[in-house]
Design an enzyme around this catalytic site. Structure first.
Site, PDB file in Angstrom:
ATOM      1  N   GLY A  67      39.380   6.901  46.789  1.00  0.00           N
ATOM      2  CA  GLY A  67      38.361   7.395  47.744  1.00  0.00           C
ATOM      3  C   GLY A  67      38.471   7.036  49.244  1.00  0.00           C
ATOM      4  N   GLY A  80      36.347  11.786  42.934  1.00  0.00           N
ATOM      5  CA  GLY A  80      34.647  12.155  42.956  1.00  0.00           C
ATOM      6  C   GLY A  80      34.205  12.343  44.496  1.00  0.00           C
ATOM      7  CG  LEU A 108      34.611   3.900  43.112  1.00  0.00           C
ATOM      8  CD1 LEU A 108      33.101   4.062  43.659  1.00  0.00           C
ATOM      9  CD2 LEU A 108      34.695   4.462  41.710  1.00  0.00           C
ATOM     10  CB  ALA A 149      40.832  -0.475  48.213  1.00  0.00           C
ATOM     11  CE  LYS A 207      35.085  -8.688  46.602  1.00  0.00           C
ATOM     12  NZ  LYS A 207      35.838  -9.306  45.633  1.00  0.00           N
ATOM     13  NE  ARG A 208      43.528  -6.798  50.802  1.00  0.00           N
ATOM     14  CZ  ARG A 208      43.109  -8.357  50.783  1.00  0.00           C
ATOM     15  NH1 ARG A 208      42.053  -8.493  51.419  1.00  0.00           N
ATOM     16  NH2 ARG A 208      44.110  -9.167  50.328  1.00  0.00           N
ATOM     17  CD  GLU A 263      41.031   8.457  42.640  1.00  0.00           C
ATOM     18  OE1 GLU A 263      42.475   8.560  42.728  1.00  0.00           O
ATOM     19  OE2 GLU A 263      40.215   8.726  43.509  1.00  0.00           O
ATOM     20  CD  GLU A 310      38.004  11.434  46.496  1.00  0.00           C
ATOM     21  OE1 GLU A 310      37.373  12.451  46.096  1.00  0.00           O
ATOM     22  OE2 GLU A 310      37.710  10.222  45.946  1.00  0.00           O
TER      23      GLU A 310
HETATM   24  C1  1HE Z   1      38.550  -4.396  45.171  1.00  0.00           C
HETATM   25  C2  1HE Z   1      39.356  -3.021  45.355  1.00  0.00           C
HETATM   26  C3  1HE Z   1      38.376  -1.713  44.789  1.00  0.00           C
HETATM   27  C4  1HE Z   1      40.435  -4.285  46.208  1.00  0.00           C
HETATM   28  N1  1HE Z   1      37.260  -2.155  44.092  1.00  0.00           N
HETATM   29  N2  1HE Z   1      37.525  -4.506  44.606  1.00  0.00           N
HETATM   30  N3  1HE Z   1      40.959   1.987  44.189  1.00  0.00           N
HETATM   31  C5  1HE Z   1      42.173   1.364  43.520  1.00  0.00           C
HETATM   32  O1  1HE Z   1      42.546   1.661  42.378  1.00  0.00           O
HETATM   33  C6  1HE Z   1      43.049   0.589  44.464  1.00  0.00           C
HETATM   34  C7  1HE Z   1      42.718  -0.922  43.884  1.00  0.00           C
HETATM   35  N4  1HE Z   1      43.253  -1.926  44.889  1.00  0.00           N
HETATM   36  C8  1HE Z   1      44.531  -2.164  45.236  1.00  0.00           C
HETATM   37  O2  1HE Z   1      45.446  -1.500  44.213  1.00  0.00           O
HETATM   38  C9  1HE Z   1      44.812  -3.280  46.070  1.00  0.00           C
HETATM   39  O3  1HE Z   1      43.686  -4.137  46.225  1.00  0.00           O
HETATM   40  C10 1HE Z   1      45.277  -2.614  47.411  1.00  0.00           C
HETATM   41  C11 1HE Z   1      46.574  -2.129  47.399  1.00  0.00           C
HETATM   42  C12 1HE Z   1      44.387  -1.859  47.966  1.00  0.00           C
HETATM   43  C13 1HE Z   1      45.402  -4.034  48.253  1.00  0.00           C
HETATM   44  O4  1HE Z   1      46.315  -4.954  47.634  1.00  0.00           O
HETATM   45  P1  1HE Z   1      46.237  -6.598  48.120  1.00  0.00           P
HETATM   46  O5  1HE Z   1      47.287  -7.423  47.480  1.00  0.00           O
HETATM   47  O6  1HE Z   1      46.092  -6.727  49.737  1.00  0.00           O
HETATM   48  O7  1HE Z   1      44.704  -7.102  48.021  1.00  0.00           O
HETATM   49  P2  1HE Z   1      44.087  -7.828  46.340  1.00  0.00           P
HETATM   50  O8  1HE Z   1      44.523  -9.122  46.256  1.00  0.00           O
HETATM   51  O9  1HE Z   1      44.164  -6.544  45.233  1.00  0.00           O
HETATM   52  O10 1HE Z   1      42.419  -7.322  46.691  1.00  0.00           O
HETATM   53  C14 1HE Z   1      41.770  -8.433  47.604  1.00  0.00           C
HETATM   54  C15 1HE Z   1      40.255  -8.224  46.820  1.00  0.00           C
HETATM   55  O11 1HE Z   1      39.876  -7.005  46.968  1.00  0.00           O
HETATM   56  C16 1HE Z   1      40.169  -8.519  45.521  1.00  0.00           C
HETATM   57  O12 1HE Z   1      38.905  -9.170  45.284  1.00  0.00           O
HETATM   58  P3  1HE Z   1      39.026 -10.888  45.138  1.00  0.00           P
HETATM   59  O13 1HE Z   1      37.663 -10.991  44.667  1.00  0.00           O
HETATM   60  O14 1HE Z   1      39.978 -11.288  43.940  1.00  0.00           O
HETATM   61  O15 1HE Z   1      39.480 -11.560  46.290  1.00  0.00           O
HETATM   62  C17 1HE Z   1      40.160  -7.263  44.844  1.00  0.00           C
HETATM   63  O16 1HE Z   1      39.556  -7.154  43.502  1.00  0.00           O
HETATM   64  C18 1HE Z   1      39.312  -6.566  45.926  1.00  0.00           C
HETATM   65  N5  1HE Z   1      39.713  -4.931  45.787  1.00  0.00           N
HETATM   66  N6  1HE Z   1      40.498  -3.095  46.077  1.00  0.00           N
HETATM   67  C19 1HE Z   1      36.841  -3.422  44.281  1.00  0.00           C
HETATM   68  N7  1HE Z   1      38.968  -0.496  44.970  1.00  0.00           N
HETATM   69  C20 1HE Z   1      34.290   8.722  44.567  1.00  0.00           C
HETATM   70  S1  1HE Z   1      35.734   8.237  43.350  1.00  0.00           S
HETATM   71  C21 1HE Z   1      36.619   7.499  44.089  1.00  0.00           C
HETATM   72  C22 1HE Z   1      37.734   6.931  43.038  1.00  0.00           C
HETATM   73  C23 1HE Z   1      38.469   5.675  43.562  1.00  0.00           C
HETATM   74  O17 1HE Z   1      38.527   5.346  44.772  1.00  0.00           O
HETATM   75  S2  1HE Z   1      39.485   5.216  42.272  1.00  0.00           S
HETATM   76  C24 1HE Z   1      40.683   4.226  43.158  1.00  0.00           C
HETATM   77  C25 1HE Z   1      40.174   2.773  43.473  1.00  0.00           C
END
Ligand code: 1HE
Length: 272
Positions: free
Chosen positions: A120, A151, A75, A73, A36-37, A143, A123
């Site tokens: 996050g 957050g 939150l 990755a 889940k990265r 975000e 962060e």
């Molecule tokens: C996740 C998450 C996640 C991956 N929550 N499940 N963060 C983001 O908006 C970043 C979201 N993630 C991405 O943009 C990409 O996953 C990555 C660039 C980090 C990596 O890409 P990649 O191609 O290596 O992996 P993938 O195919 O996108 O993800 C692999 C799996 O991890 C996949 O699940 P699967 O069940 O389909 O295998 C994804 O759904 C899962 N995954 N990132 C849940 N973040 C305190 S407030 C903080 C607010 C924030 O952090 S907002 C930003 C959130």
């Protein structure tokens, strides 16, 4: 990033997708949810809070790193869907508690960044005291695009590192910084080739662990408070801290060692 075999430590049972290894006085804390990265669910955040609230007594520095191709990755978005405003507020405060235990805990923390360091995850990286980035690292705050706001303390810590203007750009436009751009902006202190970040972080953690504990305390606890205060209170806190630190036997021993030519000199940086 290359994984490391524990040299002389035990590998403790994972809690909240965290894995702890020991290397002498250094603890290596791994975000261990590569599939889940290394997205941070509540269990992981609470696990970080537990670990940094009370690290093992003989640990003098921590290296924080991520399993797989990415540091973190951010939150875990799958946990976010059905929260009320009040629950969201409490959730953010939980992240604040956990990350405050990192920044203002008892041990300096060196983070190893590679792949995605986003939301996050960025962060979290900003709560560490030293950041080592591999050339694969990239930084973003998605975000803005996800309809959220930071957050995990990002609006407080990140502007102190890169400035409000850069953070505004990252959040409004979705700009992604490369490892080189991040180094230039001050996000990382050190930039290494792929696979070399962990070794560099351990080398730095060993150097940090060899400092007098009160010097490390002053850097972790007094320095950021001084930087946030006005000149007069800042200078007073500095004087108080300096007086306390220099009165410690550890300081007196180190000064004697230098005067008796038993301690190393400050070396010129090597040409690269
Ligand atoms: C996740 C998450 C996640 C991956 N929550 N499940 N963060 C983001 O908006 C970043 C979201 N993630 C991405 O943009 C990409 O996953 C990555 C660039 C980090 C990596 O890409 P990649 O191609 O290596 O992996 P993938 O195919 O996108 O993800 C692999 C799996 O991890 C996949 O699940 P699967 O069940 O389909 O295998 C994804 O759904 C899962 N995954 N990132 C849940 N973040 C305190 S407030 C903080 C607010 C924030 O952090 S907002 C930003 C959130």
């Amino acid at each position: 990033m290359r994984e490391r075999k524990s040299r002389n430590g035990t590998t403790e049972a994972p809690k909240g997708h965290l894995r702890v290894q020991r290397d002498g006085e250094i603890a290596l804390l791994c975000l261990d949810r590569a599939h889940k990265r290394n997205a941070l669910d509540d269990g992981a955040v609470l696990g970080l809070e537990r670990f940094f609230a009370r690290p093992p007594e003989d640990v003098r520095a921590v290296v924080l790193h991520g399993a797989g191709a990415h540091f973190c990755a951010g939150l875990d978005l799958s946990e976010l869907t059905a929260r009320s405003a009040a629950e969201g507020l409490a959730h953010s405060r939980m992240w604040h508690r956990a990350f405050d235990h990192i920044q203002f805990g008892s041990v300096p923390v060196v983070a190893v960044l590679h792949g995605a360091v986003v939301g996050g995850g960025l962060e979290l990286a900003c709560a560490a005291h030293i950041r080592v980035a591999e050339r694969s690292a990239y930084y973003a705050l998605p975000e803005g695009q996800r309809g959220l706001f930071v957050g995990g303390g990002g609006s407080v810590r990140l502007p102190r590192i890169i400035g409000v203007a850069r953070m505004t750009d990252m959040m409004l436009t979705g700009r992604v910084y490369s490892a080189e751009e991040g180094q230039h902006a001050g996000l990382s202190h050190y930039l290494t080739a792929a696979g070399e970040g962990l070794d560099k972080a351990i080398e730095l953690a060993r150097a940090i662990a060899a400092n007098a504990p009160l010097s490390n305390f002053a850097v972790m606890h007094a320095l950021p408070r001084i930087a946030d205060s006005g000149q007069e209170p800042g200078l007073l806190i500095e004087a108080l801290m300096a007086g306390i630190a220099q009165s410690e036997p550890a300081a007196k021993d180190r000064l004697q060692a230098f005067l008796q030519k038993r301690a190393g000199k400050v070396e010129k940086p090597r040409r690269r």
